[in-house]
Design an enzyme around this catalytic site. Structure first.
Site, PDB file in Angstrom:
ATOM      1  N   ASN A   1      84.024  46.763  33.623  1.00 36.92           N
ATOM      2  CA  ASN A   1      82.602  46.963  33.873  1.00 36.92           C
ATOM      3  C   ASN A   1      81.864  45.659  33.587  1.00 36.92           C
ATOM      4  O   ASN A   1      81.678  45.270  32.432  1.00 36.92           O
ATOM      5  CB  ASN A   1      82.070  48.093  32.998  1.00 36.92           C
ATOM      6  N   GLU A   2      81.474  45.000  34.645  1.00 33.67           N
ATOM      7  CA  GLU A   2      80.823  43.694  34.540  1.00 33.67           C
ATOM      8  C   GLU A   2      79.369  43.848  34.113  1.00 33.67           C
ATOM      9  O   GLU A   2      78.779  44.933  34.215  1.00 33.67           O
ATOM     10  CB  GLU A   2      80.879  42.987  35.900  1.00 33.67           C
TER      11      GLU A   2
END
Length: 661
Positions: free
Chosen positions: A182-183
């Site tokens: 999850n950036e």
């Protein structure tokens, strides 16, 4: 043979009461700035033992109940020691994982047929080494058609719910604060999905997995899925994670820092070692949360912090400044601000020296280095063939100019950091030289030129270089290192190319350090018997080579110490930085000032390494070239000394002494 001594480096003695509170009240006071329960361990090994205890206990409780224990696992360097410990418990203590159901947190996409990804790494490190039923192992599919990804993600979440949700989720944290994949920008409600992996995360994952060319995307569990797990462990080891851990634990919740969402979980624990905890308030600035056990370094750290906070030099700090900023204890200890100011001012002043090898015929009472013997035999250990000039090029030149016998030991070939175009350029030269001066009669050159040309023409992104091409790349770096040494007036007979075996895999992933590596270093030490050793202290080096090289040197020194080597009794060991980070000023024990001319000469030394300019594959997250970041750090150190009210120089190189453990 002790081959992990770098992990035991402790720059500041941290009182155990800061990270091992005796009771709940003390813990509440110490952790007032922390918004996620955070356990700090002295070493990763200690942390891994306790985490493994909790995981095994949960698995065995579920076994007694006749139920599955559902575990979601990430991959990466932080989890590797945990996997090793769980495997050990299975083999040595009979711990069974038959009732464990495993869900992989993410998989890279699209994975070409036969290419490794996250799940392959997880299988090799853990799953294939214990008795987990393969039918109870689930992973996201990196090979499915793109139009099927959405439905695949939905079914994956549905399968997790079929097993009653996730009991334990274990993951690391990326340099950008990403959890799973999850950036930054991922919000609280994100679910399992396809996501574009940014360059920083991709490079970090490539290093952690030892895979040279990862796909651009990942299918990952979302923040919402992670927060639904009943227990979450986030693991981080080493000083390179200190900044991001502080942000995740102490800053506000933000989608720009996905790990901060763990602050909203009612059963998440951050597990870190002292190095990763270095920037937490209770470790770095304990005076802001509790009464302190003051020592010289902690006092220096506090005064430098106060100067920066108030934008004042040391000698202008007042009693009021101390009282208003949580440092009244120092006034009680020393009587007045003036007394503390003078102590720290003199302490920092004594770190500055223009004689890194010691000044002959001078009083060395307050100098970082002793005056005798003079001249000294010096070995500078350089992990790659340019770290010597990047990190301490000015000091290196000063040591040579002041008459010391300077040797440079290049520990690795650095061959994987040379681009293919560099090989092509040199082969064009060799082929042209052959045509002009040998009338193209050298059949070996003609044949090799044709072979290499054909190899590069057909080379795919994932292909490894042949051993011959790696050898040529190593020769290119040797030539650059020799040119830099000649420029710095170091005789070529004092250039030592050690080519430590651990490095020569041809891939990002290196072999573990071995006795063969240590023996090579040890033989050089015995041959030269130095009075000074300089070694890389860049333990935050993102590709890990610096740490392994440092461990090889420390292990060799340790072996010599155990053997009672006489030369070691009159030797000092200095650690340098500069390629990836700089020493905090409270830790600096020797600062070597550089004039504008000396800084320019240092830049010229770095520029001799032409293959490492714009085409170097491992510049890391910092877009500046090595000479630029080196100059900026050296100027930054000098500027900090200046702002504290000490002498103003163009630049400074900083060192910390290592005392063999």
């Amino acid at each position: 043979m002790r081959t992990n001594l770098s992990s035991q480096i402790s720059l500041n003695r941290v009182s155990p009461r800061y990270y091992r509170p005796e009771n709940a009240v003390e813990r509440s006071v110490l952790t007032r700035c922390e918004k996620v329960p955070t356990n700090i361990y002295e070493t990763p090994e200690e942390g891994v033992q306790q985490i493994a205890d909790e995981i095994v206990a949960k698995i065995q409780d579920r076994q007694k109940e006749g139920k599955f224990c559902t575990v979601a696992l990430g991959t990466g360097a932080s989890l590797r020691p945990l996997f090793t410990e769980l495997v050990r418990r299975h083999k040595d203590e009979g711990v069974s994982f038959r009732n464990v159901v495993v869900f992989n947190l993410y998989e890279f996409y699209p994975l070409a047929e036969g290419h490794e990804g996250s799940f392959s790494h997880l299988s090799r490190q853990f799953l294939s080494l214990v008795d987990i039923d393969p039918q109870n192992v689930f992973t996201l599919n990196g090979n499915i058609p793109q139009e099927a990804v959405l439905e695949h993600c939905r079914l994956y979440e549905q399968r997790i719910q079929t097993y009653g949700g996730i009991d334990i989720l274990v993951m690391g944290i990326g340099r950008e604060g990403n959890i799973a994949m999850n950036e930054p920008g991922s919000n609280l409600n994100t679910t399992t999905r396809l996501i574009l992996v940014d360059a920083t995360s991709k490079a970090e994952a490539s290093r952690n997995l030892g895979i040279d060319n990862l796909p651009p995307c990942s299918i990952t569990l979302g923040i919402h899925n992670i927060l639904q797990a009943r227990k979450v462990f986030l693991l981080a080891w080493g000083e390179d994670k200190a900044d991001i851990i502080k942000s995740a634990v102490e800053d506000k919740v933000s989608d720009s820092l996905p790990a901060s969402f763990l602050q909203l979980h009612n059963n998440a624990t951050v597990c870190i070692d002292l190095s990763a905890a270095a920037h937490l308030t209770r470790i770095q600035r304990p005076w802001l949360v509790t009464h302190c056990e003051w020592n010289d370094k902690l006092i220096r750290s506090a005064i430098v912090w106060l100067c920066q906070l108030l934008n004042k030099p040391i000698l202008k700090l007042t009693n009021k400044d101390y009282n208003e900023n949580g440092l009244s204890e120092l006034l009680a200890l020393y009587g007045s601000a003036y007394n503390v100011n003078i102590k720290i001012f003199n302490d920092l002043q004594h770190t500055i020296t223009g004689w890194p090898g010691g000044k002959p015929n001078a009083d060395d009472t307050y100098r970082p280095e002793r005056a005798k013997p003079f001249p000294k035999r010096v070995i500078i250990f350089s992990p790659h063939p340019d770290d010597d000039v990047i990190s301490m090029g000015g000091t290196l030149r000063r040591l040579v100019q002041q008459g010391h016998e300077v040797h440079v030991a290049y520990e690795t070939s650095g061959n994987i950091a040379v681009g293919d175009e560099e090989v092509t350029r040199f082969m064009h030269f060799i082929n042209g030289f052959n045509q002009l001066f040998a009338d193209s009669k050298d059949e070996v050159i003609v044949k090799k030129y044709a072979e290499i040309k054909e190899f590069f023409a057909n080379k795919k992104e994932s292909d490894m270089d042949s051993r011959e091409i790696l050898t040529i790349k190593g020769l290119i770096r040797r030539g650059e290192a020799r040119t830099a040494c000649t420029y710095n007036n170091i005789p070529l007979k004092r250039c030592h190319f050690l080519d430590l075996p651990f490095y020569e895999t041809g891939k990002i992933e290196k072999n573990p350090i071995s006795e063969a590596d240590v023996e090579i270093v040890q033989n050089l030490l015995r041959e030269i018997q130095p009075h000074q050793i300089y070694v890389a202290g860049d333990l935050a080096d993102p590709h890990g080579t610096h740490r392994v090289c440092t461990d090889a040197v420390f292990a060799a020194i340790d072996e010599e110490k155990n053997a009672g080597a006489e030369w070691l009794k009159d030797c000092r060991i200095w650690m340098y930085r500069g390629a990836w980070a700089e020493w905090e000023i409270e830790n600096i024990e020797m600062a070597v000032p550089l004039s504008p001319e000396e800084l320019r000469a240092k830049r010229n030394s770095i520029l001799k390494h032409q293959s490492q300019m714009e085409s170097a594959p491992f510049l890391g997250n910092d877009e500046r070239l090595f000479w630029q970041r080196s100059e900026d750090r050296n100027r930054g150190t000098a500027s900090l000394y200046d702002h504290l009210g000490l002498a103003c120089y163009e630049a400074m190189e900083a060192f910390v002494e290592y005392v063999p453990i």
